[in-house]
Design an enzyme around this catalytic site. Structure first.
Site, PDB file in Angstrom:
ATOM      1  N   LYS A   1       0.854  -1.189   0.000  1.00 58.80           N
ATOM      2  CA  LYS A   1       0.000   0.000   0.000  1.00 58.80           C
ATOM      3  C   LYS A   1       0.888   1.236   0.000  1.00 58.80           C
ATOM      4  O   LYS A   1       1.687   1.435   0.910  1.00 58.80           O
ATOM      5  CB  LYS A   1      -0.922   0.019   1.211  1.00 58.80           C
ATOM      6  CG  LYS A   1      -1.810   1.261   1.244  1.00 58.80           C
ATOM      7  CD  LYS A   1      -2.442   1.473   2.601  1.00 58.80           C
ATOM      8  CE  LYS A   1      -3.047   2.868   2.659  1.00 58.80           C
ATOM      9  NZ  LYS A   1      -3.480   3.217   4.031  1.00 58.80           N
TER      10      LYS A   1
ATOM     11  N   GLY B   1      -7.992   9.291  10.303  1.00 58.47           N
ATOM     12  CA  GLY B   1      -8.204   9.360  11.735  1.00 58.47           C
ATOM     13  C   GLY B   1      -9.276  10.333  12.184  1.00 58.47           C
ATOM     14  O   GLY B   1      -9.491  10.512  13.388  1.00 58.47           O
TER      15      GLY B   1
ATOM     16  N   ASN C   1      -8.486   1.672  10.477  1.00 58.34           N
ATOM     17  CA  ASN C   1      -7.675   1.385  11.649  1.00 58.34           C
ATOM     18  C   ASN C   1      -8.220   2.126  12.868  1.00 58.34           C
ATOM     19  O   ASN C   1      -8.678   1.538  13.833  1.00 58.34           O
ATOM     20  CB  ASN C   1      -6.220   1.763  11.387  1.00 58.34           C
ATOM     21  CG  ASN C   1      -5.270   1.353  12.492  1.00 58.34           C
ATOM     22  OD1 ASN C   1      -4.062   1.451  12.351  1.00 58.34           O
ATOM     23  ND2 ASN C   1      -5.759   0.878  13.629  1.00 58.34           N
TER      24      ASN C   1
END
Length: 276
Positions: free
Chosen positions: A116, A177, A225
């Site tokens: 990635k 995030g 994540n």
């Protein structure tokens, strides 16, 4: 055994009705997960297992996968014979650094080529630097890598990456995030409609409904994540995300009912009513 030839858990899953095909590999799970921000490696392992993910991305600059024998090794919690590891270039701000990082990953992982790529342009927003991303993608593909690439939600840039030979396009839904979900479904829809390779939403998912919406739009998968690791109960959230991705994919394949603006329609038959 070479990692690119490992069976099921490393990517070559048994035939299923609706596989996710990336390059020459098939996967039955459309949820991809990261390994950062967890309390410890035990929690990392439990969350990954609860997610049902087969592809697990690893930040080479921030994770120990053998570089430091004195520190805990992530590969003990996420073994390469059970999962397809996806080395990423988190923290890289130039094409040169990204290419160097993935060449190191290839050495550490015995020739692993599926990677990635992300080249960041700004430390506050972590928005991708697209000129450097295109430069790095071209160099890596020439060097034999199979490149999944984090990019902006610009349909033109996405097509350029695909034309270079990237095996998956990974536009952000919102900032890394941030947990803000999909902020521009229209651009994402254009990318999906035009792409000939998988489109995987990368960055910005905050909760299960965000993942379901991405899949209902027609994305081939979702990578996350922070949404799992930052939850109050990461293990439970990992299971919720797995269910949401499956539900969203099923809804997309089923085809939603037409939207009827300013017009109601009874959900039960009106003919043959009792008393008429």
């Amino acid at each position: 055994m070479h990692p690119d030839t490992l069976p099921f858990a490393a990517g070559l899953a048994p035939a299923c009705a609706d596989p996710l095909t990336i390059g020459r590999r098939e996967f039955h799970s459309r949820l991809l997960v990261g390994t950062g921000k967890y309390r410890d490696l035990d929690q990392t392992r439990m969350a990954v297992e609860a997610s049902g993910a087969q592809i697990v991305t690893v930040a080479i600059r921030r994770s120990n996968i053998g570089q430091d024998p004195s520190q805990p090794n992530l590969l003990e919690a996420i073994p390469p014979d059970r999962f397809t590891l996806l080395p990423n270039t988190a923290g890289c701000y130039t094409a040169e650094d990204a290419v160097r990082t993935l060449r190191l990953a290839r050495e550490l992982l015995d020739g692993h080529t599926l990677v990635k790529l992300e080249v960041l342009g700004d430390p506050q927003t972590l928005f991708p630097n697209m000129p450097e991303t295109l430069k790095a993608a071209a160099a890596l593909i020439k060097d034999g890598f199979e490149v999944m690439v984090y990019c902006s939600d610009d349909p033109v840039q996405a097509r350029m990456l695909e034309d270079l030979g990237c095996v998956a396009i990974m536009p952000l839904a919102s900032l890394i995030g941030s947990g803000m979900g999909i902020l521009n479904p229209w651009n994402l829809g254009i990318i999906i409609d035009r792409a000939r390779v998988p489109v995987i939403v990368d960055a910005g998912v905050g909760t299960a409904s965000d993942a379901a919406v991405a899949m209902e739009l027609g994305c081939d998968g979702v990578l996350m994540n922070s949404a799992i690791a930052g939850a109050g109960d990461p293990i439970r959230m990992a299971g919720a995300m797995a269910a949401a991705v499956r539900a969203g994919r099923d809804a997309f394949l089923a085809g939603r009912m037409p939207r009827r603006h300013y017009c109601a329609q009874p959900s039960s038959p009106t003919a043959g009513l009792i008393g008429r």
